[in-house]
Design an enzyme around this catalytic site. Structure first.
Site, PDB file in Angstrom:
ATOM      1  N   ASN A   6       0.859  -1.184   0.000  1.00 56.92           N
ATOM      2  CA  ASN A   6       0.000   0.000   0.000  1.00 56.92           C
ATOM      3  C   ASN A   6       0.895   1.233   0.000  1.00 56.92           C
ATOM      4  OD1 ASN A   6      -1.816   2.027   0.507  1.00 56.92           O
ATOM      5  ND2 ASN A   6      -2.318   1.363   2.599  1.00 56.92           N
ATOM      6  N   TRP A   7       0.950   1.899  -1.151  1.00 56.69           N
ATOM      7  CA  TRP A   7       1.856   3.045  -1.281  1.00 56.69           C
ATOM      8  C   TRP A   7       1.279   4.321  -0.677  1.00 56.69           C
ATOM      9  CZ3 TRP A   7       4.067   2.774  -7.024  1.00 56.69           C
ATOM     10  CH2 TRP A   7       4.680   1.521  -7.194  1.00 56.69           C
ATOM     11  N   LYS A   8       0.005   4.273  -0.278  1.00 56.68           N
ATOM     12  CA  LYS A   8      -0.651   5.445   0.317  1.00 56.68           C
ATOM     13  C   LYS A   8      -0.467   6.673  -0.599  1.00 56.68           C
ATOM     14  CE  LYS A   8      -0.135   3.269   4.761  1.00 56.68           C
ATOM     15  NZ  LYS A   8      -0.127   3.386   6.214  1.00 56.68           N
ATOM     16  N   HIS A  76      -9.581   1.146   4.744  1.00 58.34           N
ATOM     17  CA  HIS A  76      -8.322   1.310   5.481  1.00 58.34           C
ATOM     18  C   HIS A  76      -8.553   2.217   6.697  1.00 58.34           C
ATOM     19  CE1 HIS A  76      -4.237   2.504   6.453  1.00 58.34           C
ATOM     20  NE2 HIS A  76      -3.865   1.395   5.834  1.00 58.34           N
ATOM     21  N   GLU A  78      -6.950   4.594   7.880  1.00 62.95           N
ATOM     22  CA  GLU A  78      -6.735   6.024   7.626  1.00 62.95           C
ATOM     23  C   GLU A  78      -7.986   6.650   7.012  1.00 62.95           C
ATOM     24  OE1 GLU A  78      -3.051   5.536   5.500  1.00 62.95           O
ATOM     25  OE2 GLU A  78      -2.075   4.947   7.381  1.00 62.95           O
ATOM     26  N   GLU A 142      -5.534  -5.062  10.479  1.00 64.07           N
ATOM     27  CA  GLU A 142      -4.518  -4.029  10.712  1.00 64.07           C
ATOM     28  C   GLU A 142      -4.838  -3.308  12.015  1.00 64.07           C
ATOM     29  OE1 GLU A 142      -2.490  -2.856   6.761  1.00 64.07           O
ATOM     30  OE2 GLU A 142      -4.242  -1.595   7.031  1.00 64.07           O
ATOM     31  N   GLY A 148       2.179   2.140  10.869  1.00 62.90           N
ATOM     32  CA  GLY A 148       3.117   3.253  10.722  1.00 62.90           C
ATOM     33  C   GLY A 148       3.782   3.661  12.021  1.00 62.90           C
ATOM     34  N   SER A 178       3.244  -2.200  10.306  1.00 60.87           N
ATOM     35  CA  SER A 178       4.690  -2.202  10.529  1.00 60.87           C
ATOM     36  C   SER A 178       5.375  -3.521  10.164  1.00 60.87           C
ATOM     37  CB  SER A 178       5.016  -1.802  11.973  1.00 60.87           C
ATOM     38  OG  SER A 178       4.534  -0.490  12.236  1.00 60.87           O
ATOM     39  N   GLY A 199       2.770  -1.292   4.289  1.00 60.37           N
ATOM     40  CA  GLY A 199       2.765   0.133   3.964  1.00 60.37           C
ATOM     41  C   GLY A 199       4.172   0.638   3.729  1.00 60.37           C
ATOM     42  N   GLY A 200       4.766   1.227   4.759  1.00 55.45           N
ATOM     43  CA  GLY A 200       6.074   1.869   4.641  1.00 55.45           C
ATOM     44  C   GLY A 200       7.127   1.022   3.934  1.00 55.45           C
TER      45      GLY A 200
HETATM   46  P1  PGA Z   1       2.674   0.218   7.679  1.00 51.93           P
HETATM   47  O1  PGA Z   1       1.233   0.424   7.006  1.00 51.93           O
HETATM   48  O2  PGA Z   1       3.227  -1.079   7.132  1.00 51.93           O
HETATM   49  O3  PGA Z   1       3.455   1.405   7.259  1.00 51.93           O
HETATM   50  O4  PGA Z   1       2.444   0.132   9.161  1.00 51.93           O
HETATM   51  C1  PGA Z   1       0.360  -0.650   6.790  1.00 51.93           C
HETATM   52  C2  PGA Z   1      -0.916  -0.152   6.179  1.00 51.93           C
HETATM   53  O5  PGA Z   1      -1.359   0.943   6.572  1.00 51.93           O
HETATM   54  O6  PGA Z   1      -1.511  -0.796   5.305  1.00 51.93           O
END
Ligand code: PGA
Length: 220
Positions: A6-8, A76, A78, A142, A148, A178, A199-200
């Site tokens: 997930n590149w956000k 998600h 967010e 998640e 994050g 993470s 994500g990251g």
């Molecule tokens: P993260 O994000 O790996 O940076 O914690 C995961 C996600 O939000 O899908």
């Protein structure tokens, strides 16, 4: 075993550098075409429930399918926390996307307060109540406190929570929060963990490749 990146709202890596990986990528909208053209299994980060209409800033399943996009992340945390996404709209988005022929990664997860207050199971049950099993549906667990933050659910939390989720809905369950090359093996080798939403670490080609290689090794 499914690994999804997930590149956000980040530009992200060069798609051609990921071409050999058995993975899903969910880039920002402006990079969907690049990823599709590089031959990657490409997902959007959200999808609306109507096929078209006056919905400024939204995108529909038919529009994504016309581009060669194969699926979408939905719900998600967010989006739930910052953009008013509710269980109801997660249900609408998921159903419409699946009906249109997209795959869906539907995200669920509790906050730290909910877990510490003993509410985790109720929260997950409520979030899952709008979803029904479907061959193209995958859940991503998640925990909000692990996204994050560098805080990862322990392998035991992962195993137990995924096991609980599977008593409610019988579909593959990815872990997200993470995930990195250092913890991927311990997390992905747990029973009931069917992959990861990253994500990251998906923004870095070396890290994402290492996670995909770990998944392939565990699977073989
Ligand atoms: P993260 O994000 O790996 O940076 O914690 C995961 C996600 O939000 O899908």
């Amino acid at each position: 075993m499914t690994i999804a990146g997930n590149w956000k709202m980040f530009f992200g890596p060069e798609p051609m550098e990921l071409a050999d990986l058995d993975a899903i990528v969910a880039p920002p909208y402006t990079r969907l075409v690049d990823c599709v053209e590089a031959g990657l299994t490409t997902y959007a980060q959200n999808v609306h429930w109507e096929p078209q209409g006056a919905y400024t800033g939204e995108i529909s399943a038919p529009l994504l399918l016309a581009l060669g996009v194969r699926g979408s992340i939905v719900g998600h945390s967010e989006r739930r926390q910052s953009f008013g996404e509710t269980d109801e709209t997660v249900g609408l988005r998921t159903r419409a996307a699946l009906d249109a022929g997209l795959h869906v990664i539907a995200c669920i997860g509790e906050t730290r307060e909910e877990r510490e207050g003993g509410e985790m199971e109720n929260v997950l049950r409520r979030q899952l109540s709008v979803l029904e099993p479907h061959p193209n549906l995958v859940i991503a667990y998640e925990p909000v406190w692990a996204i994050g933050t560098g805080l990862t659910a322990t392998p035991e939390i992962c195993r137990d929570t995924h096991g609980f989720i599977k008593t409610i809905i019988d579909v593959p369950v990815l872990y997200g929060g993470s995930v990195n090359p250092g913890n991927a093996e311990a997390l992905l080798s747990q029973p009931c963990v069917d992959g990861a939403l990253v994500g990251g670490a998906s923004l870095d080609v070396e890290s994402f490749t290492a996670i995909c290689q770990t998944a392939a090794r565990i699977h073989s």
